[in-house]
Design a protein around this motif. Structure first.
Motif, PDB file in Angstrom:
ATOM      1  N   ALA A  16     -64.398 -32.913  -9.155  1.00 18.01           N
ATOM      2  CA  ALA A  16     -64.011 -33.004  -7.746  1.00 18.01           C
ATOM      3  C   ALA A  16     -63.175 -31.788  -7.342  1.00 18.01           C
ATOM      4  O   ALA A  16     -63.370 -31.234  -6.256  1.00 18.01           O
ATOM      5  N   ASP A  17     -62.263 -31.350  -8.222  1.00 13.97           N
ATOM      6  CA  ASP A  17     -61.466 -30.153  -7.934  1.00 13.97           C
ATOM      7  C   ASP A  17     -62.350 -28.898  -7.864  1.00 13.97           C
ATOM      8  O   ASP A  17     -62.151 -28.039  -7.003  1.00 13.97           O
ATOM      9  N   LEU A  18     -63.308 -28.806  -8.764  1.00 15.40           N
ATOM     10  CA  LEU A  18     -64.206 -27.661  -8.769  1.00 15.40           C
ATOM     11  C   LEU A  18     -65.010 -27.597  -7.470  1.00 15.40           C
ATOM     12  O   LEU A  18     -65.124 -26.535  -6.851  1.00 15.40           O
ATOM     13  N   PHE A  19     -65.550 -28.723  -7.033  1.00 14.88           N
ATOM     14  CA  PHE A  19     -66.323 -28.730  -5.798  1.00 14.88           C
ATOM     15  C   PHE A  19     -65.444 -28.474  -4.574  1.00 14.88           C
ATOM     16  O   PHE A  19     -65.893 -27.878  -3.601  1.00 14.88           O
ATOM     17  N   ALA A  20     -64.208 -28.892  -4.609  1.00 16.81           N
ATOM     18  CA  ALA A  20     -63.300 -28.608  -3.502  1.00 16.81           C
ATOM     19  C   ALA A  20     -63.013 -27.112  -3.417  1.00 16.81           C
ATOM     20  O   ALA A  20     -63.014 -26.526  -2.324  1.00 16.81           O
ATOM     21  N   VAL A  21     -62.795 -26.477  -4.559  1.00 19.46           N
ATOM     22  CA  VAL A  21     -62.557 -25.031  -4.572  1.00 19.46           C
ATOM     23  C   VAL A  21     -63.810 -24.286  -4.120  1.00 19.46           C
ATOM     24  O   VAL A  21     -63.735 -23.326  -3.345  1.00 19.46           O
ATOM     25  N   MET A  22     -64.982 -24.705  -4.590  1.00 17.16           N
ATOM     26  CA  MET A  22     -66.233 -24.052  -4.184  1.00 17.16           C
ATOM     27  C   MET A  22     -66.471 -24.206  -2.681  1.00 17.16           C
ATOM     28  O   MET A  22     -66.943 -23.284  -2.023  1.00 17.16           O
ATOM     29  N   LYS A  23     -66.139 -25.379  -2.142  1.00 20.36           N
ATOM     30  CA  LYS A  23     -66.320 -25.606  -0.713  1.00 20.36           C
ATOM     31  C   LYS A  23     -65.449 -24.655   0.103  1.00 20.36           C
ATOM     32  O   LYS A  23     -65.921 -24.028   1.050  1.00 20.36           O
ATOM     33  N   TRP A  24     -64.183 -24.501  -0.273  1.00 17.70           N
ATOM     34  CA  TRP A  24     -63.303 -23.607   0.464  1.00 17.70           C
ATOM     35  C   TRP A  24     -63.685 -22.154   0.261  1.00 17.70           C
ATOM     36  O   TRP A  24     -63.581 -21.339   1.181  1.00 17.70           O
ATOM     37  N   LEU A  25     -64.147 -21.805  -0.930  1.00 12.02           N
ATOM     38  CA  LEU A  25     -64.582 -20.434  -1.187  1.00 12.02           C
ATOM     39  C   LEU A  25     -65.783 -20.085  -0.315  1.00 12.02           C
ATOM     40  O   LEU A  25     -65.821 -19.030   0.323  1.00 12.02           O
ATOM     41  N   LEU A  26     -66.758 -20.973  -0.249  1.00 12.00           N
ATOM     42  CA  LEU A  26     -67.919 -20.736   0.604  1.00 12.00           C
ATOM     43  C   LEU A  26     -67.544 -20.756   2.077  1.00 12.00           C
ATOM     44  O   LEU A  26     -68.128 -20.030   2.881  1.00 12.00           O
ATOM     45  N   PHE A  27     -66.573 -21.572   2.434  1.00 12.85           N
ATOM     46  CA  PHE A  27     -66.126 -21.657   3.822  1.00 12.85           C
ATOM     47  C   PHE A  27     -65.544 -20.335   4.299  1.00 12.85           C
ATOM     48  O   PHE A  27     -65.730 -19.946   5.448  1.00 12.85           O
ATOM     49  N   PHE A  28     -64.863 -19.611   3.406  1.00 14.97           N
ATOM     50  CA  PHE A  28     -64.247 -18.345   3.791  1.00 14.97           C
ATOM     51  C   PHE A  28     -65.126 -17.131   3.494  1.00 14.97           C
ATOM     52  O   PHE A  28     -65.016 -16.112   4.169  1.00 14.97           O
ATOM     53  N   VAL A  29     -66.005 -17.196   2.511  1.00 12.87           N
ATOM     54  CA  VAL A  29     -66.798 -16.043   2.111  1.00 12.87           C
ATOM     55  C   VAL A  29     -68.093 -15.945   2.913  1.00 12.87           C
ATOM     56  O   VAL A  29     -68.522 -14.846   3.268  1.00 12.87           O
ATOM     57  N   ALA A  30     -68.735 -17.047   3.206  1.00 14.08           N
ATOM     58  CA  ALA A  30     -70.034 -17.029   3.886  1.00 14.08           C
ATOM     59  C   ALA A  30     -69.976 -16.336   5.258  1.00 14.08           C
ATOM     60  O   ALA A  30     -70.874 -15.541   5.562  1.00 14.08           O
ATOM     61  N   PRO A  31     -68.974 -16.570   6.098  1.00 14.28           N
ATOM     62  CA  PRO A  31     -68.942 -15.843   7.373  1.00 14.28           C
ATOM     63  C   PRO A  31     -68.808 -14.333   7.203  1.00 14.28           C
ATOM     64  O   PRO A  31     -69.393 -13.565   7.973  1.00 14.28           O
ATOM     65  N   VAL A  32     -68.080 -13.891   6.196  1.00 17.74           N
ATOM     66  CA  VAL A  32     -67.936 -12.456   5.953  1.00 17.74           C
ATOM     67  C   VAL A  32     -69.292 -11.857   5.572  1.00 17.74           C
ATOM     68  O   VAL A  32     -69.664 -10.786   6.050  1.00 17.74           O
ATOM     69  N   ILE A  33     -70.042 -12.547   4.723  1.00 20.40           N
ATOM     70  CA  ILE A  33     -71.365 -12.066   4.326  1.00 20.40           C
ATOM     71  C   ILE A  33     -72.301 -12.038   5.530  1.00 20.40           C
ATOM     72  O   ILE A  33     -73.055 -11.074   5.721  1.00 20.40           O
ATOM     73  N   LEU A  34     -72.263 -13.060   6.360  1.00 17.94           N
ATOM     74  CA  LEU A  34     -73.128 -13.097   7.535  1.00 17.94           C
ATOM     75  C   LEU A  34     -72.791 -11.975   8.515  1.00 17.94           C
ATOM     76  O   LEU A  34     -73.690 -11.334   9.076  1.00 17.94           O
ATOM     77  N   ILE A  35     -71.526 -11.698   8.728  1.00 16.91           N
ATOM     78  CA  ILE A  35     -71.128 -10.616   9.621  1.00 16.91           C
ATOM     79  C   ILE A  35     -71.553  -9.269   9.044  1.00 16.91           C
ATOM     80  O   ILE A  35     -72.048  -8.400   9.761  1.00 16.91           O
ATOM     81  N   TRP A  36     -71.401  -9.082   7.742  1.00 13.21           N
ATOM     82  CA  TRP A  36     -71.791  -7.839   7.096  1.00 13.21           C
ATOM     83  C   TRP A  36     -73.303  -7.597   7.233  1.00 13.21           C
ATOM     84  O   TRP A  36     -73.732  -6.491   7.558  1.00 13.21           O
ATOM     85  N   VAL A  37     -74.099  -8.631   7.015  1.00 12.73           N
ATOM     86  CA  VAL A  37     -75.553  -8.500   7.148  1.00 12.73           C
ATOM     87  C   VAL A  37     -75.926  -8.228   8.604  1.00 12.73           C
ATOM     88  O   VAL A  37     -76.795  -7.395   8.885  1.00 12.73           O
ATOM     89  N   ALA A  38     -75.276  -8.906   9.535  1.00  9.70           N
ATOM     90  CA  ALA A  38     -75.580  -8.692  10.953  1.00  9.70           C
ATOM     91  C   ALA A  38     -75.253  -7.261  11.374  1.00  9.70           C
ATOM     92  O   ALA A  38     -76.017  -6.638  12.120  1.00  9.70           O
ATOM     93  N   LEU A  39     -74.152  -6.717  10.904  1.00  7.15           N
ATOM     94  CA  LEU A  39     -73.802  -5.338  11.244  1.00  7.15           C
ATOM     95  C   LEU A  39     -74.739  -4.336  10.588  1.00  7.15           C
ATOM     96  O   LEU A  39     -74.997  -3.263  11.142  1.00  7.15           O
ATOM     97  N   ALA A  40     -75.265  -4.676   9.420  1.00  7.64           N
ATOM     98  CA  ALA A  40     -76.206  -3.777   8.757  1.00  7.64           C
ATOM     99  C   ALA A  40     -77.564  -3.776   9.453  1.00  7.64           C
ATOM    100  O   ALA A  40     -78.260  -2.759   9.473  1.00  7.64           O
ATOM    101  N   ILE A  41     -77.953  -4.892  10.052  1.00  6.84           N
ATOM    102  CA  ILE A  41     -79.260  -5.009  10.699  1.00  6.84           C
ATOM    103  C   ILE A  41     -79.208  -4.580  12.160  1.00  6.84           C
ATOM    104  O   ILE A  41     -80.238  -4.252  12.747  1.00  6.84           O
ATOM    105  N   LEU A  42     -78.055  -4.524  12.750  1.00  5.49           N
ATOM    106  CA  LEU A  42     -77.927  -4.207  14.172  1.00  5.49           C
ATOM    107  C   LEU A  42     -78.574  -2.875  14.569  1.00  5.49           C
ATOM    108  O   LEU A  42     -79.297  -2.837  15.568  1.00  5.49           O
TER     109      LEU A  42
END
Length: 75
Positions: A16-42
């Motif tokens: 449960a602790d591992l999945f909680a950490v993974m959830k927060w990590l994805l919550f903060f990392v995924a938007p950065v990756i999406l913004i980076w890809v969007a700026l590269a494709i623009l």
């Protein structure tokens, strides 16, 4: 003959602790990756939209890009 006791690494609490950490990590990392890809494709998107509204077969000097078959050779 009894088997030795064994211990599991991912106990329900640790899992449960591992999945909680993974959830927060994805919550903060995924938007950065999406913004980076969007700026590269623009720039590619802008060039594609510009090509729709302009004559895409001509270069900046007004010559055909695909004029390899119509070259004039002077010997």
């Amino acid at each position: 003959m009894d088997l030795p006791k064994w211990q599991v690494f991912l106990t329900p609490t640790r899992q449960a602790d591992l999945f909680a950490v993974m959830k927060w990590l994805l919550f903060f990392v995924a938007p950065v990756i999406l913004i980076w890809v969007a700026l590269a494709i623009l720039p590619l998107l802008i060039e594609m939209i510009r090509g729709i509204f302009t004559d895409a077969k001509r270069d900046e000097r007004g010559r055909d890009k695909d004029d390899d078959d119509y070259d004039v050779y002077r010997y």
